[in-house]
Write a protein that holds these residues in place. Sequence first.
Motif, mmCIF file in Angstrom:
data_model
loop_
_atom_site.group_PDB
_atom_site.id
_atom_site.type_symbol
_atom_site.label_atom_id
_atom_site.label_comp_id
_atom_site.label_asym_id
_atom_site.label_seq_id
_atom_site.Cartn_x
_atom_site.Cartn_y
_atom_site.Cartn_z
ATOM 1 N N GLU A 185 -16.117 16.218 -3.966
ATOM 2 C CA GLU A 185 -15.672 16.789 -5.240
ATOM 3 C C GLU A 185 -16.482 18.042 -5.576
ATOM 4 O O GLU A 185 -15.932 19.037 -6.056
ATOM 5 C CB GLU A 185 -15.826 15.748 -6.351
ATOM 6 N N GLU A 238 -15.255 20.876 -3.481
ATOM 7 C CA GLU A 238 -13.961 21.338 -3.990
ATOM 8 C C GLU A 238 -14.143 22.212 -5.232
ATOM 9 O O GLU A 238 -13.442 23.220 -5.392
ATOM 10 C CB GLU A 238 -13.052 20.145 -4.302
ATOM 11 N N LYS A 239 -15.093 21.869 -6.095
ATOM 12 C CA LYS A 239 -15.380 22.706 -7.266
ATOM 13 C C LYS A 239 -15.886 24.083 -6.835
ATOM 14 O O LYS A 239 -15.482 25.100 -7.391
ATOM 15 C CB LYS A 239 -16.419 22.034 -8.175
ATOM 16 N N LYS A 240 -16.764 24.101 -5.815
ATOM 17 C CA LYS A 240 -17.262 25.375 -5.299
ATOM 18 C C LYS A 240 -16.126 26.198 -4.708
ATOM 19 O O LYS A 240 -16.067 27.410 -4.868
ATOM 20 C CB LYS A 240 -18.350 25.149 -4.252
ATOM 21 N N PHE A 241 -15.214 25.529 -4.018
ATOM 22 C CA PHE A 241 -14.072 26.228 -3.435
ATOM 23 C C PHE A 241 -13.231 26.904 -4.516
ATOM 24 O O PHE A 241 -12.841 28.064 -4.381
ATOM 25 C CB PHE A 241 -13.202 25.272 -2.611
ATOM 26 N N GLN A 242 -12.961 26.176 -5.585
ATOM 27 C CA GLN A 242 -12.167 26.748 -6.682
ATOM 28 C C GLN A 242 -12.889 27.941 -7.311
ATOM 29 O O GLN A 242 -12.268 28.945 -7.656
ATOM 30 C CB GLN A 242 -11.856 25.682 -7.737
ATOM 31 N N LYS A 243 -14.204 27.827 -7.432
ATOM 32 C CA LYS A 243 -15.010 28.920 -7.991
ATOM 33 C C LYS A 243 -14.948 30.147 -7.078
ATOM 34 O O LYS A 243 -14.769 31.277 -7.547
ATOM 35 C CB LYS A 243 -16.458 28.443 -8.163
ATOM 36 N N LYS A 273 -12.598 30.862 -4.887
ATOM 37 C CA LYS A 273 -11.224 31.377 -4.915
ATOM 38 C C LYS A 273 -11.004 32.289 -6.121
ATOM 39 O O LYS A 273 -10.443 33.375 -5.996
ATOM 40 C CB LYS A 273 -10.254 30.188 -4.946
ATOM 41 N N GLU A 274 -11.501 31.867 -7.269
ATOM 42 C CA GLU A 274 -11.386 32.678 -8.482
ATOM 43 C C GLU A 274 -12.220 33.957 -8.360
ATOM 44 O O GLU A 274 -11.791 35.035 -8.772
ATOM 45 C CB GLU A 274 -11.831 31.862 -9.702
ATOM 46 N N TRP A 300 -13.582 27.543 5.503
ATOM 47 C CA TRP A 300 -12.403 27.587 4.634
ATOM 48 C C TRP A 300 -11.390 28.606 5.141
ATOM 49 O O TRP A 300 -10.188 28.393 5.031
ATOM 50 C CB TRP A 300 -12.809 27.908 3.202
ATOM 51 N N ARG A 305 -7.539 27.853 4.057
ATOM 52 C CA ARG A 305 -7.620 27.620 2.613
ATOM 53 C C ARG A 305 -7.898 28.927 1.890
ATOM 54 O O ARG A 305 -7.528 29.092 0.744
ATOM 55 C CB ARG A 305 -8.715 26.596 2.297
#
Length: 137
Positions: free
Chosen positions: A28, A31-36, A38-39, A66, A71
């Motif tokens: 999890e 995944e939070k780092k990935f979303q960060k 990506k933004e 990634w 991704r």
Amino acid sequence: MDVRNCRTCGRLFNYIGGPANMCPACREEVEKKFQKVKEYIRENPKASIQQIADDNEVSTNQLRQWIREERLQFTDDSDIGIECENCGASIKTGRFCDNCKNSMANSLSEAIEKPKPALEQPKKKPDSKNKMHFLEK
């Protein structure tokens, strides 16, 4: 029950499956780092891999993973690129360039191509000597 140690934090967890040997909490967090990330890339499309890694506290290896997993994908005008695993050409996402993908797909389709039917042998006329006979009682 498959119990494993998390490769990130070392805690024991019930391994269900998937490529990463990580506990649900670490998965999890990644995944939070990935979303960060990506933004961040959306807001800073010209940033380098090193700059993205430094600003988001993520390793460059994680970023490359990634990208290989498709991704993350960068635009054609971006300076960021990784090497095709087959020929070394610069690509924006995935593991292989388009040429290598097409070549592998063609090789695979040739390898599994249906065999051509052999010429049919002319059928023999039934031989009465080889038939089954019954004795009457």
